[in-house]
Design a protein around this motif. Structure first.
Motif, PDB file in Angstrom:
ATOM      1  N   LEU A   1       0.849  -1.192   0.000  1.00  0.00           N
ATOM      2  CA  LEU A   1       0.000   0.000   0.000  1.00  0.00           C
ATOM      3  C   LEU A   1       0.883   1.240   0.000  1.00  0.00           C
ATOM      4  O   LEU A   1       2.031   1.207   0.444  1.00  0.00           O
ATOM      5  CB  LEU A   1      -0.903   0.031   1.229  1.00  0.00           C
ATOM      6  CG  LEU A   1      -1.938  -1.086   1.380  1.00  0.00           C
ATOM      7  CD1 LEU A   1      -2.768  -0.858   2.635  1.00  0.00           C
ATOM      8  CD2 LEU A   1      -2.832  -1.182   0.158  1.00  0.00           C
ATOM      9  N   THR A   2       0.354   2.345  -0.498  1.00  0.00           N
ATOM     10  CA  THR A   2       1.095   3.597  -0.429  1.00  0.00           C
ATOM     11  C   THR A   2       1.094   4.099   1.011  1.00  0.00           C
ATOM     12  O   THR A   2       0.320   3.630   1.854  1.00  0.00           O
ATOM     13  CB  THR A   2       0.472   4.661  -1.338  1.00  0.00           C
ATOM     14  OG1 THR A   2      -0.822   5.018  -0.815  1.00  0.00           O
ATOM     15  CG2 THR A   2       0.340   4.167  -2.776  1.00  0.00           C
TER      16      THR A   2
ATOM     17  N   GLU B   1      -2.318   5.431   1.722  1.00  0.00           N
ATOM     18  CA  GLU B   1      -3.293   4.354   1.952  1.00  0.00           C
ATOM     19  C   GLU B   1      -3.115   3.730   3.328  1.00  0.00           C
ATOM     20  O   GLU B   1      -4.099   3.399   4.011  1.00  0.00           O
ATOM     21  CB  GLU B   1      -3.153   3.295   0.856  1.00  0.00           C
ATOM     22  CG  GLU B   1      -3.670   3.757  -0.499  1.00  0.00           C
ATOM     23  CD  GLU B   1      -3.270   2.825  -1.631  1.00  0.00           C
ATOM     24  OE1 GLU B   1      -3.894   2.924  -2.705  1.00  0.00           O
ATOM     25  OE2 GLU B   1      -2.320   2.019  -1.451  1.00  0.00           O
TER      26      GLU B   1
ATOM     27  N   ARG C   1      -4.560   6.234   5.886  1.00  0.00           N
ATOM     28  CA  ARG C   1      -6.026   6.252   5.850  1.00  0.00           C
ATOM     29  C   ARG C   1      -6.604   4.972   6.442  1.00  0.00           C
ATOM     30  O   ARG C   1      -7.638   4.988   7.123  1.00  0.00           O
ATOM     31  CB  ARG C   1      -6.520   6.472   4.415  1.00  0.00           C
ATOM     32  CG  ARG C   1      -6.289   7.886   3.891  1.00  0.00           C
ATOM     33  CD  ARG C   1      -7.117   8.155   2.664  1.00  0.00           C
ATOM     34  NE  ARG C   1      -6.725   7.321   1.533  1.00  0.00           N
ATOM     35  CZ  ARG C   1      -5.853   7.684   0.598  1.00  0.00           C
ATOM     36  NH1 ARG C   1      -5.255   8.870   0.680  1.00  0.00           N
ATOM     37  NH2 ARG C   1      -5.575   6.880  -0.407  1.00  0.00           N
TER      38      ARG C   1
ATOM     39  N   ASN D   1       2.332   9.059  -2.081  1.00  0.00           N
ATOM     40  CA  ASN D   1       1.750   8.204  -3.118  1.00  0.00           C
ATOM     41  C   ASN D   1       2.672   7.055  -3.532  1.00  0.00           C
ATOM     42  O   ASN D   1       2.400   6.359  -4.511  1.00  0.00           O
ATOM     43  CB  ASN D   1       1.374   9.041  -4.340  1.00  0.00           C
ATOM     44  CG  ASN D   1       0.248  10.020  -4.017  1.00  0.00           C
ATOM     45  OD1 ASN D   1      -0.697   9.668  -3.316  1.00  0.00           O
ATOM     46  ND2 ASN D   1       0.363  11.245  -4.503  1.00  0.00           N
TER      47      ASN D   1
END
Length: 241
Positions: A95-96, A99, A102, A132
């Motif tokens: 995942l970034t 991400e 979040r 990102n």
């Protein structure tokens, strides 16, 4: 943020792995608005202590309360009260960074404010350029910054940081020290393990020494007294910092 209870209250805390004792009747009290820097030789039990305080492992004996919550019986509740940085990042490599943040914001129930909070902690820790990027593609230092952001995203009242300086450059260390100062000023508390004497005595207002699974020294932290602290450390552990 705080309550009438202590941030940490441990009495006779024990942790064994099979027949091997690691924490041996440890006593520790930490009030709110305080940063405790924890020193000790390898194998003293520092990481095990932080994992036990964080609810990641169950104590084998004694009493342990985090903000008044019984950490032996209510480990899931304790995990929402603490922010943890260990040698493992607890980030998802594919995942970034955005991400990941979040995801943890949702996990801690931040709801609609999760995105803005993620952006806030990312800016504070200098993560703007890698938000990102997938975690596995960024440097170890940036991964450590992202782990710090993950740890504080839910504004936990207690931070538990295991050698957080590892992999951080000078700018990141300055950001970490600023974060700790703001956390303390807001009434939060933290326990930080380190081998760096000057830095540890600078970020903490208390300094403790863990040896043989027990706290053998606990006193005020003062970076100007680093040489004195080294002598105290040697007296209690037989080793050097």
């Amino acid at each position: 943020m705080t309550s009438i209870h202590s941030a940490v209250s441990a009495a006779g805390l024990a942790k064994r792995f099979g027949a091997r004792p690691v924490l041996r009747g440890l006593d520790l009290e930490l009030g709110w608005g305080s940063v405790l820097t924890l020193f000790g030789p390898n194998g003293a039990g520092k990481t095990t202590l932080l994992r036990t305080l964080a609810g990641l492992t169950r104590p084998s004996g004694g009493a342990l309360h985090i903000a008044g919550v019984d950490a032996g019986r209510r480990r899931a509740d304790v995990r929402h009260l603490v922010g943890v940085v260990m040698h493992q990042t607890f980030l998802y490599d594919d995942l970034t960074v955005a991400e990941n943040l979040r995801f943890y914001a949702r996990m801690y129930g931040l709801g609609a404010s999760g995105g803005s909070r993620a952006a806030e902690v990312a800016e504070a820790l200098g993560l703007g350029g890698v938000m990102n990027a997938r975690v596995r593609t960024i440097s170890n230092g940036m991964q450590k910054r992202a782990a710090l952001a993950r740890a504080v995203i839910h504004r936990p009242p207690l931070l538990l940081l295991d050698e957080p300086e590892t992999g951080l450059d000078q700018d990141a260390m300055a950001a970490l020290e600023s974060l700790l100062a703001q956390h303390r000023e807001g009434g939060g508390s933290a326990i930080v393990t380190t081998h760096g004497v000057e830095q540890g005595l600078r970020v903490g207002d208390r300094a403790a020494i863990l040896h043989g699974g027990r706290v053998v020294y606990d006193g005020p932290a003062d970076a100007s007294e680093a040489d004195t602290f080294r002598r105290i450390y040697a007296e209690h552990t037989g080793g050097e910092l």
